[in-house]
Design a protein around this motif. Structure first.
Motif, PDB file in Angstrom:
ATOM      1  N   LEU A   1       0.831  -1.209   0.000  1.00  0.00           N
ATOM      2  CA  LEU A   1       0.000   0.000   0.000  1.00  0.00           C
ATOM      3  C   LEU A   1       0.865   1.258   0.000  1.00  0.00           C
ATOM      4  CD1 LEU A   1      -2.941  -0.766   2.471  1.00  0.00           C
ATOM      5  CD2 LEU A   1      -2.881  -0.936  -0.001  1.00  0.00           C
TER       6      LEU A   1
ATOM      7  N   PRO B   1       2.106   3.171  -4.773  1.00  0.00           N
ATOM      8  CA  PRO B   1       1.874   4.538  -5.284  1.00  0.00           C
ATOM      9  C   PRO B   1       3.175   5.312  -5.491  1.00  0.00           C
ATOM     10  CG  PRO B   1       0.414   4.073  -3.444  1.00  0.00           C
ATOM     11  CD  PRO B   1       1.403   2.954  -3.494  1.00  0.00           C
TER      12      PRO B   1
ATOM     13  N   PHE C   1      15.258   9.584  -4.288  1.00  0.00           N
ATOM     14  CA  PHE C   1      14.679   8.700  -3.274  1.00  0.00           C
ATOM     15  C   PHE C   1      15.743   7.987  -2.434  1.00  0.00           C
ATOM     16  CE2 PHE C   1      10.928   9.734  -5.572  1.00  0.00           C
ATOM     17  CZ  PHE C   1       9.938   9.705  -4.605  1.00  0.00           C
TER      18      PHE C   1
ATOM     19  N   TRP D   1      -2.526   9.868 -19.147  1.00  0.00           N
ATOM     20  CA  TRP D   1      -1.592  10.054 -18.047  1.00  0.00           C
ATOM     21  C   TRP D   1      -1.998  11.180 -17.103  1.00  0.00           C
ATOM     22  CZ3 TRP D   1       1.002   7.250 -15.130  1.00  0.00           C
ATOM     23  CH2 TRP D   1       1.938   7.780 -14.240  1.00  0.00           C
TER      24      TRP D   1
ATOM     25  N   VAL E   1      -2.934   8.715  -9.080  1.00  0.00           N
ATOM     26  CA  VAL E   1      -1.754   8.237  -8.338  1.00  0.00           C
ATOM     27  C   VAL E   1      -1.497   9.130  -7.126  1.00  0.00           C
ATOM     28  CG1 VAL E   1       0.764   7.969  -8.450  1.00  0.00           C
ATOM     29  CG2 VAL E   1      -0.659   7.101 -10.309  1.00  0.00           C
TER      30      VAL E   1
ATOM     31  N   ILE F   1      -1.441   8.068  -3.227  1.00  0.00           N
ATOM     32  CA  ILE F   1      -0.304   8.302  -2.323  1.00  0.00           C
ATOM     33  C   ILE F   1      -0.809   8.845  -0.984  1.00  0.00           C
ATOM     34  CG2 ILE F   1       1.674   9.855  -1.923  1.00  0.00           C
ATOM     35  CD1 ILE F   1       2.334   9.532  -4.919  1.00  0.00           C
TER      36      ILE F   1
ATOM     37  N   SER G   1      -2.808   6.332   1.010  1.00  0.00           N
ATOM     38  CA  SER G   1      -1.918   5.387   1.711  1.00  0.00           C
ATOM     39  C   SER G   1      -1.313   6.054   2.943  1.00  0.00           C
ATOM     40  CB  SER G   1      -0.831   4.841   0.775  1.00  0.00           C
ATOM     41  OG  SER G   1       0.142   5.809   0.504  1.00  0.00           O
TER      42      SER G   1
ATOM     43  N   VAL H   1       6.437   9.364   5.516  1.00  0.00           N
ATOM     44  CA  VAL H   1       5.667   9.010   4.319  1.00  0.00           C
ATOM     45  C   VAL H   1       5.135  10.274   3.637  1.00  0.00           C
ATOM     46  CG1 VAL H   1       3.611   7.775   3.501  1.00  0.00           C
ATOM     47  CG2 VAL H   1       5.110   6.718   5.173  1.00  0.00           C
TER      48      VAL H   1
ATOM     49  N   ILE I   1       6.673  13.091   3.404  1.00  0.00           N
ATOM     50  CA  ILE I   1       7.780  13.622   2.598  1.00  0.00           C
ATOM     51  C   ILE I   1       7.943  12.798   1.320  1.00  0.00           C
ATOM     52  CG2 ILE I   1      10.294  13.898   2.542  1.00  0.00           C
ATOM     53  CD1 ILE I   1      10.121  14.712   5.498  1.00  0.00           C
ATOM     54  N   PHE I   2       7.845  11.480   1.435  1.00  0.00           N
ATOM     55  CA  PHE I   2       7.957  10.631   0.238  1.00  0.00           C
ATOM     56  C   PHE I   2       6.837  10.946  -0.757  1.00  0.00           C
ATOM     57  CE2 PHE I   2      11.146   7.248   0.199  1.00  0.00           C
ATOM     58  CZ  PHE I   2      11.817   7.588   1.355  1.00  0.00           C
ATOM     59  N   GLY I   3       5.637  11.141  -0.236  1.00  0.00           N
ATOM     60  CA  GLY I   3       4.512  11.472  -1.116  1.00  0.00           C
ATOM     61  C   GLY I   3       4.780  12.754  -1.877  1.00  0.00           C
TER      62      GLY I   3
ATOM     63  N   LEU J   1       7.658  14.095  -2.524  1.00  0.00           N
ATOM     64  CA  LEU J   1       8.750  13.912  -3.488  1.00  0.00           C
ATOM     65  C   LEU J   1       8.250  13.276  -4.777  1.00  0.00           C
ATOM     66  CD1 LEU J   1      11.701  12.565  -1.289  1.00  0.00           C
ATOM     67  CD2 LEU J   1      11.547  14.770  -2.429  1.00  0.00           C
ATOM     68  N   CYS J   2       7.208  12.489  -4.640  1.00  0.00           N
ATOM     69  CA  CYS J   2       6.668  11.777  -5.790  1.00  0.00           C
ATOM     70  C   CYS J   2       5.872  12.693  -6.722  1.00  0.00           C
ATOM     71  CB  CYS J   2       5.740  10.682  -5.267  1.00  0.00           C
ATOM     72  SG  CYS J   2       6.140   9.117  -5.929  1.00  0.00           S
TER      73      CYS J   2
ATOM     74  N   PHE K   1       7.519  14.072  -9.888  1.00  0.00           N
ATOM     75  CA  PHE K   1       7.784  13.022 -10.878  1.00  0.00           C
ATOM     76  C   PHE K   1       6.501  12.651 -11.610  1.00  0.00           C
ATOM     77  CE2 PHE K   1      11.560  12.404  -8.293  1.00  0.00           C
ATOM     78  CZ  PHE K   1      12.520  12.204  -9.268  1.00  0.00           C
ATOM     79  N   VAL K   2       5.419  12.585 -10.848  1.00  0.00           N
ATOM     80  CA  VAL K   2       4.138  12.207 -11.446  1.00  0.00           C
ATOM     81  C   VAL K   2       3.650  13.318 -12.368  1.00  0.00           C
ATOM     82  CG1 VAL K   2       1.720  11.773 -10.918  1.00  0.00           C
ATOM     83  CG2 VAL K   2       3.484  10.710  -9.540  1.00  0.00           C
TER      84      VAL K   2
ATOM     85  N   SER L   1       5.972  14.367 -15.609  1.00  0.00           N
ATOM     86  CA  SER L   1       6.046  13.384 -16.690  1.00  0.00           C
ATOM     87  C   SER L   1       4.917  13.571 -17.710  1.00  0.00           C
ATOM     88  CB  SER L   1       6.050  11.975 -16.117  1.00  0.00           C
ATOM     89  OG  SER L   1       4.964  11.795 -15.275  1.00  0.00           O
TER      90      SER L   1
ATOM     91  N   PHE M   1       5.518  14.938 -21.254  1.00  0.00           N
ATOM     92  CA  PHE M   1       6.105  14.113 -22.305  1.00  0.00           C
ATOM     93  C   PHE M   1       5.112  13.114 -22.878  1.00  0.00           C
ATOM     94  CE2 PHE M   1       9.296  15.751 -19.518  1.00  0.00           C
ATOM     95  CZ  PHE M   1      10.193  16.307 -20.408  1.00  0.00           C
ATOM     96  N   PHE M   2       3.835  13.293 -22.524  1.00  0.00           N
ATOM     97  CA  PHE M   2       2.800  12.428 -23.086  1.00  0.00           C
ATOM     98  C   PHE M   2       1.863  13.261 -23.944  1.00  0.00           C
ATOM     99  CE2 PHE M   2       4.024   9.680 -19.597  1.00  0.00           C
ATOM    100  CZ  PHE M   2       3.883   8.432 -20.148  1.00  0.00           C
TER     101      PHE M   2
END
Lengths: 465, 229
Positions: free
Chosen positions: A409, A413, A450, B110, B117, B121, B124, B144, B146-148, B150-151, B154-155, B158, B161-162
């Motif tokens: 989980l 993502p 990361f 996308w 996405v 995140i 979660s 978590v 901070i990780f979200g 950071l993502c 990127f999400v 991107s 480019f689509f």
């Protein structure tokens, strides 16, 4: 019993109004005490009284909610490793390794290169250093002794022992008590949490009773402040420089050896990825041309699912006997442990990819049009993206109620940008239509960002208690 | 608090009503899409507001991990919860708009996928808060969070480019809009921000009081003795 007013009456540990709460439950409720150097304290009390929490707090494993603990004159308990020997209720040993292998591993975490120290520690507790049986096959009493040997390995000034005599026969327990008395007479300060107070009668210098998170003995231990004393606080051990690189190698070697013996991760991943491919066949039956378009997605999704099987086991050996606590109190750098685990997983998943790649080529009639080295770069960058985050989130999910569920989980993502890069780059290489350079750059940037985040935050996750 | 909150709530209600009038009546009809396009006045501001709230979550997470300030953790929690709610509005209004215009409810374009996405995140993140042990939750959630965050780049980057079926962003993304429509859109965003701030305040206050009660109960437990129990 040593004289309370002996010259050694210096407060080596001071506990000031310490409260430790776990949610609404208060395990310690304002504990204050002073403990003198070179004495043995028997900590008594019913189950749930707060004995173990107090010991963990003294070891720096559990941060008080309120109050302060000072050890050897400092309230910074983060680098106590060389001064503390901690024996918990679980053994803090790897069941799959022999006693000597365990001690050799922990010795390296303390920067001890002399194998003689390991042999001495094992002999001191009355065990045979040449025993090759895994610790998991030891009797409970032998495991307790080996656990004590691990606690003695770094020759600490302070020994914190949680129920060292439980499940030990009377004769062996008396031998352990005699050993502890000798260690106390050599100047070590010893705390023994026990339900077998009679064993320590005439040996322990002070009995401290804890009930309901408070010290209940006639009065809390206190060190008399003698005017004119010239005695100094025992100094902290000189910290040994522990090499990050050597620690990574030590931990990596240990994990690879254990995996080589069991092959748990590789076998389960192989089987699982094969299952995923078979299940995909119910959804897709592509022509050779279509295969090239969808293979990138199929391959990486299958590997991601299979990787979760291994990633979920990342810390399984460490949590079984709370070995992570032994690592936490050692002076070894935390990031070394993280990088070793991530490299382990990287090796496992890479082996899986090598073994599964020919099967994918056969099942989906694949033929790479782009250069092979590009596929290799995508595989390396993509695999690292999955394992670095997977290893990190496996450590986060350890702290949750449903860790097997929480890992995917949390990981999926966050892994999607990397998965996107892997799938798009692989598809472009297989079809030969476009250059995958952009996606490879995205993957590289993702890996850098990361990996840095994981290294910065891993210690916070490991130390959260 | 007791007097200011109702006043602000009434003012926000008036603003939302005025903006609804502007969006549904005053703003010109789109020549291609007809009146269905008016959903943009809810679809776009909800996404913008959600990302501001996710930024609050990031700030709260970082501050908590550095200074262990419980208020920062509360801001992180409320930011994530409300961000998820606003992004849910965006993800719900999108298909309602897509069905008459594209002929489908959803496509794995996308732009749509990336928004889903980001939503996943932060869901979660909220699940982690629910499943983690009480004392460790703020640290784990902060990490978590901070990780979200950071993502998110990127999400989102991107999508450049689509080739996407979704229109380009109105602001900073190469899309264009009638000035009158843009005015109403920005006005609606202001109304969403005011509404968001009001709910945020009230949710934060609730969380603050809930923790105060927990703290009081813990203190009571501290004071209890075995004899008294």
């Amino acid at each position: 019993m040593s004289d309370p007013a002996s010259p050694q009456a210096v407060p080596i540990i001071t506990v000031s109004n310490v409260v430790k709460q776990f949610g609404r439950f208060a395990a310690l409720r304002g504990v204050s005490a002073e403990f003198a150097a070179g004495r043995m304290y028997a900590i008594l009390g019913d189950n749930g009284a707060g004995k173990t929490t107090l010991l963990r707090s003294l070891a720096g494993l559990s941060k008080p909610t309120r109050g302060e603990i000072s050890v050897l004159g400092s309230s910074d308990l983060s680098d106590l490793g060389n001064d503390i020997g901690y024996m918990a209720h679980p053994s803090l040993l790897y069941d799959e390794m022999s006693g000597m292998e365990n001690l050799r591993y922990f010795a390296q975490l303390y920067g001890i290169r002399d194998e003689q120290r390991c042999i001495e520690a094992i002999s001191t507790v009355g065990l045979d250093p040449t025993l090759t049986r895994p610790v998991g096959q030891y009797s409970q009493g032998m495991r307790q002794r080996m656990s004590l040997a691990r606690a003695l390995l770094n020759q600490p000034k302070i020994l914190l022992l949680d129920e060292p005599f439980s499940n030990v026969d009377v004769k062996s327990a008396k031998e352990m008590v005699a050993l502890l008395a000798r260690l106390r007479d050599q100047g070590k300060t010893i705390f023994v949490v026990t339900h077998q107070a009679t064993l320590l009668e005439g040996v322990a210098d002070e009995f401290v009773e804890i009930a309901d998170g408070k010290i209940k003995s006639p009065s809390a231990p206190k060190v008399e402040n003698k005017t004119g004393t010239t005695e100094a606080m025992p100094s902290r051990a000189v910290s040994v420089e522990i090499s990050l690189f050597k620690t990574i190698l030590t931990a990596l070697r240990k994990d690879l050896r254990l995996e080589w013996r069991s092959k748990d991760a590789i076998n389960s991943m192989l089987f699982f990825s094969l299952l995923v491919v078979v299940i995909f066949s119910f959804a897709f039956n592509p022509t050779a041309e279509e295969s090239r378009l969808i293979a990138g997605g199929l391959i990486w999704v299958a590997f991601l699912f299979a990787a979760v099987v291994a990633l979920n086991q990342t810390w399984a050996r460490e949590i079984r006997n709370q070995v992570l606590d032994a690592y936490r109190i050692s002076p070894a750098p935390f990031n070394a442990l993280f990088l070793a685990k991530a490299l382990d997983n990287f090796i496992f998943v890479s082996v899986l990819e090598l073994l599964m790649a020919p099967l994918f080529v056969i099942f989906y009639n694949l033929r790479a049009i782009g250069p092979f080295y590009q596929l290799l770069i995508v595989a390396v960058l993509g695999t690292w993206a999955i394992v670095v985050n997977g290893t990190f989130f496996a450590s986060v999910s350890l702290r949750t109620r449903a860790r097997e569920i929480m890992l995917p989980l949390l990981l999926f993502p966050v892994a999607i940008p990397a998965l996107l890069g892997m799938v798009e780059a692989t598809t472009e290489i297989l079809t030969g239509e476009l250059s995958p350079r952009f996606w490879i750059t995205l993957l590289a940037a993702y890996d850098v960002v990361f990996t840095i985040a994981c290294l910065l935050l891993f210690e916070k996750v490991l130390q959260a208690e | 608090m007791k007097t200011i909150f109702p006043i602000l709530a009434i003012l926000t209600g008036i603003l939302l009503g005025y903006c609804a009038y502007q969006a549904l009546i005053v703003a010109p009809t789109d020549q291609m899409q007809g009146d269905i396009y008016r959903i943009i006045y809810y679809h776009v501001p909800s996404a913008w507001t959600a990302f501001i709230l996710f930024a609050v979550n990031l700030a709260g997470s970082v501050v908590y991990l550095i200074w262990r300030n419980p208020k920062a953790d509360m801001h992180a929690l409320v930011g994530a919860e409300m961000g998820v709610v606003f992004l849910s509005v965006n993800l719900t209004t999108g298909p309602i708009w897509a069905r008459p215009v594209w002929g489908i409810w959803w496509t794995w374009d996308w732009r749509l996928t990336s928004t889903l996405v980001v939503w996943l995140i932060y869901v979660s993140y909220l699940m982690l808060r629910r499943f983690s042990s009480a004392g460790e939750t703020p640290v784990m959630a902060g990490v978590v969070g901070i990780f979200g965050a950071l993502c998110v780049p990127f999400v989102y980057f991107s999508i450049w480019f689509f080739r996407t079926q979704h229109p380009q962003p109105v602001i900073g993304g190469g899309g264009s809009m009638d000035p009158q429509m843009l005015h109403v859109l920005l006005l609606n965003w202001l109304a969403f921000l005011c509404f968001g701030a009001l709910v945020y305040w009230s949710r934060y206050r609730y969380e603050f009081l809930r923790r105060e009660v927990d703290e009081a109960q813990a203190m009571q437990a501290l004071a209890e003795t075995r004899g008294a129990r």
